[in-house]
Scaffold this motif. Structure first.
Motif, short mmCIF file in Angstrom:
data_model
loop_
_atom_site.label_atom_id
_atom_site.label_comp_id
_atom_site.label_asym_id
_atom_site.label_seq_id
_atom_site.Cartn_x
_atom_site.Cartn_y
_atom_site.Cartn_z
N ARG A 134 0.93 -1.24 0.04
CA ARG A 134 0.05 -0.12 0.02
C ARG A 134 0.95 1.22 0.07
O ARG A 134 0.50 2.10 -0.73
CB ARG A 134 -1.01 0.06 1.16
N TYR A 135 1.70 1.15 0.78
CA TYR A 135 2.73 2.42 1.00
C TYR A 135 3.67 2.66 -0.28
O TYR A 135 3.60 3.65 -0.79
CB TYR A 135 3.78 2.37 2.09
N LEU A 136 4.12 1.63 -1.05
CA LEU A 136 4.79 1.65 -2.15
C LEU A 136 3.92 2.03 -3.19
O LEU A 136 4.32 2.82 -4.17
CB LEU A 136 5.43 0.28 -2.41
N LYS B 7 2.83 7.72 -6.70
CA LYS B 7 2.05 8.67 -6.95
C LYS B 7 2.71 10.07 -6.82
O LYS B 7 2.47 11.00 -7.51
CB LYS B 7 0.62 8.70 -6.18
N VAL B 8 3.90 9.90 -6.23
CA VAL B 8 4.72 11.29 -5.74
C VAL B 8 5.70 11.09 -7.01
O VAL B 8 6.68 10.53 -7.01
CB VAL B 8 5.26 11.20 -4.44
N LYS B 9 5.19 11.95 -8.16
CA LYS B 9 6.23 11.92 -9.33
C LYS B 9 7.26 12.85 -9.40
O LYS B 9 8.14 12.65 -10.08
CB LYS B 9 5.19 12.17 -10.47
N LYS C 35 -0.07 24.20 -3.23
CA LYS C 35 -1.49 23.95 -3.54
C LYS C 35 -1.62 22.49 -4.10
O LYS C 35 -2.49 21.91 -3.78
CB LYS C 35 -1.80 25.05 -4.21
N GLU C 36 -0.93 22.43 -5.16
CA GLU C 36 -0.60 21.06 -5.92
C GLU C 36 -0.45 19.81 -4.96
O GLU C 36 -1.22 18.77 -4.87
CB GLU C 36 0.34 21.22 -6.73
N ALA C 37 0.41 20.06 -3.85
CA ALA C 37 0.86 19.28 -2.98
C ALA C 37 -0.50 18.83 -2.04
O ALA C 37 -0.41 17.44 -1.82
CB ALA C 37 2.27 19.50 -2.14
N VAL C 38 -0.95 19.59 -1.44
CA VAL C 38 -2.45 19.44 -0.75
C VAL C 38 -3.37 18.63 -1.37
O VAL C 38 -3.99 17.77 -1.07
CB VAL C 38 -2.85 20.92 -0.22
N MET C 39 -3.44 19.04 -2.62
CA MET C 39 -4.47 18.26 -3.70
C MET C 39 -3.84 16.75 -3.89
O MET C 39 -4.91 15.82 -3.54
CB MET C 39 -4.53 18.74 -4.94
N LEU C 40 -2.69 16.30 -3.77
CA LEU C 40 -2.30 15.19 -4.02
C LEU C 40 -2.18 14.54 -2.69
O LEU C 40 -2.75 13.17 -2.52
CB LEU C 40 -0.58 15.29 -4.60
N LEU C 41 -2.15 15.23 -1.64
CA LEU C 41 -2.07 14.25 -0.06
C LEU C 41 -3.52 13.94 0.12
O LEU C 41 -3.48 12.85 0.51
CB LEU C 41 -1.74 15.56 0.69
N THR C 42 -4.64 14.70 -0.38
CA THR C 42 -5.74 14.41 -0.11
C THR C 42 -6.22 13.05 -0.84
O THR C 42 -7.24 12.15 -0.42
CB THR C 42 -6.79 15.25 -0.32
N GLN C 43 -5.68 12.86 -2.00
CA GLN C 43 -6.02 11.82 -2.92
C GLN C 43 -5.15 10.57 -2.45
O GLN C 43 -5.36 9.43 -2.99
CB GLN C 43 -5.48 12.05 -4.38
N MET C 44 -4.27 10.66 -1.45
CA MET C 44 -3.17 9.60 -1.11
C MET C 44 -3.80 9.12 0.28
O MET C 44 -3.31 7.91 0.62
CB MET C 44 -1.94 10.15 -1.22
N THR D 269 0.05 12.44 5.43
CA THR D 269 -0.87 12.12 6.18
C THR D 269 -0.29 11.14 7.41
O THR D 269 0.56 10.91 7.13
CB THR D 269 -2.09 11.50 5.43
N THR D 270 -1.54 10.61 8.42
CA THR D 270 -0.93 9.75 9.25
C THR D 270 -0.17 8.53 8.66
O THR D 270 0.96 8.10 9.29
CB THR D 270 -2.14 9.46 9.99
N MET D 271 -0.77 8.09 7.44
CA MET D 271 -0.20 6.82 6.87
C MET D 271 0.49 6.88 5.40
O MET D 271 0.60 6.06 4.64
CB MET D 271 -1.24 5.78 6.70
N SER D 272 0.69 8.04 4.95
CA SER D 272 1.27 8.32 3.69
C SER D 272 2.59 8.79 3.60
O SER D 272 3.15 9.07 4.49
CB SER D 272 0.31 9.37 3.17
#
Length: 223
Positions: free
Chosen positions: A6-8, A13-15, A22-31, A209-212
């Motif tokens: 899951r972590y890998l 997704k972190v390209k 702002k883009e980082a926050v959007m990506l974070l919520t998707q992860m 996030t806690t798990m990302s």
């Protein structure tokens, strides 16, 4: 360290090595794929050596959209009619804390009680709960302090390595609200730059996030 599949998968997704905030926050919520509502965290490395008193940061910031977490507030005071706190006491509450009975997230004290509270430093200090005027937790206006912390005021400080760890919401928040909270933290850390800081102040600013996995922010692209 062995990483889960899951972590890998999330890491894939972190390209890019660095992202506009702002883009980082959007990506974070998707992860956020955990089975619980994860906390969003900021980890800020500053060019400071906290062993020197003039290179330490300790302050509070009012997050415009709060943390999303209900906190328990304790107050050590001889004042009466304290409203909004979960625990209130004077010497009796100090005695309770001395037995390592810690069932609160924020401790506020009035100045007259600080001699008694100071004796609890070895218990409260490592937990980041020691009241301080800089953090707004030593005050005569207890009601105002309680209200501020209920609204989303949080304390932050540099750790022994010069890093600040601070939550800025939950993944269930609207990304715009998370970003607003993040901006408030960035502005507060800038405003509280210690007198002993020299050279480049910011070394790195990452969110997770806690798990990302962590996502590093480009400090030149704040909007």
């Amino acid at each position: 360290m062995k990483r889960s599949k899951r972590y890998l998968h999330l890491l894939s997704k972190v390209k890019h090595p660095i992202y506009p905030p702002k883009e980082a926050v959007m990506l974070l919520t998707q992860m956020a794929t955990a089975k619980f509502v994860e906390t969003t965290e900021a980890h800020i490395r500053l060019n400071l050596d906290p062993k020197y008193s003039d290179q330490q940061v300790r302050a509070t910031v009012l997050l415009p959209h709060g943390t999303g977490k209900a906190i328990r507030i304790a107050v050590i005071t001889k004042q009466s009619n304290i409203e909004g706190a979960d625990l209130v006491g004077s010497e009796d509450l100090c005695e309770r804390i001395s037995r390592s009975s810690i069932d609160f997230d924020c401790l506020i004290a009035t100045p007259d009680m600080m001699p008694a509270v100071a004796k609890l430093g070895k218990i409260l200090g490592p937990r980041g709960l020691m009241p301080s005027p800089k953090s707004g937790t030593v005050t005569t206006n207890v009601a105002e302090a309680i209200q501020a912390f209920r609204k989303g005021q949080i304390e932050y400080r540099t750790d022994k390595t010069g890093i600040i760890h601070v939550p800025f919401g939950r993944v269930s928040f609207d990304p715009e609200d998370l970003y607003a909270n993040l901006v408030a933290i960035k502005q507060s850390v800038e405003a509280n730059k210690p007198s002993g800081a020299s050279g480049q102040y910011w070394k790195s600013f990452v969110i997770a996030t806690t798990m990302s996995p962590a996502i590093r922010l480009d400090m030149q692209q704040w909007i």
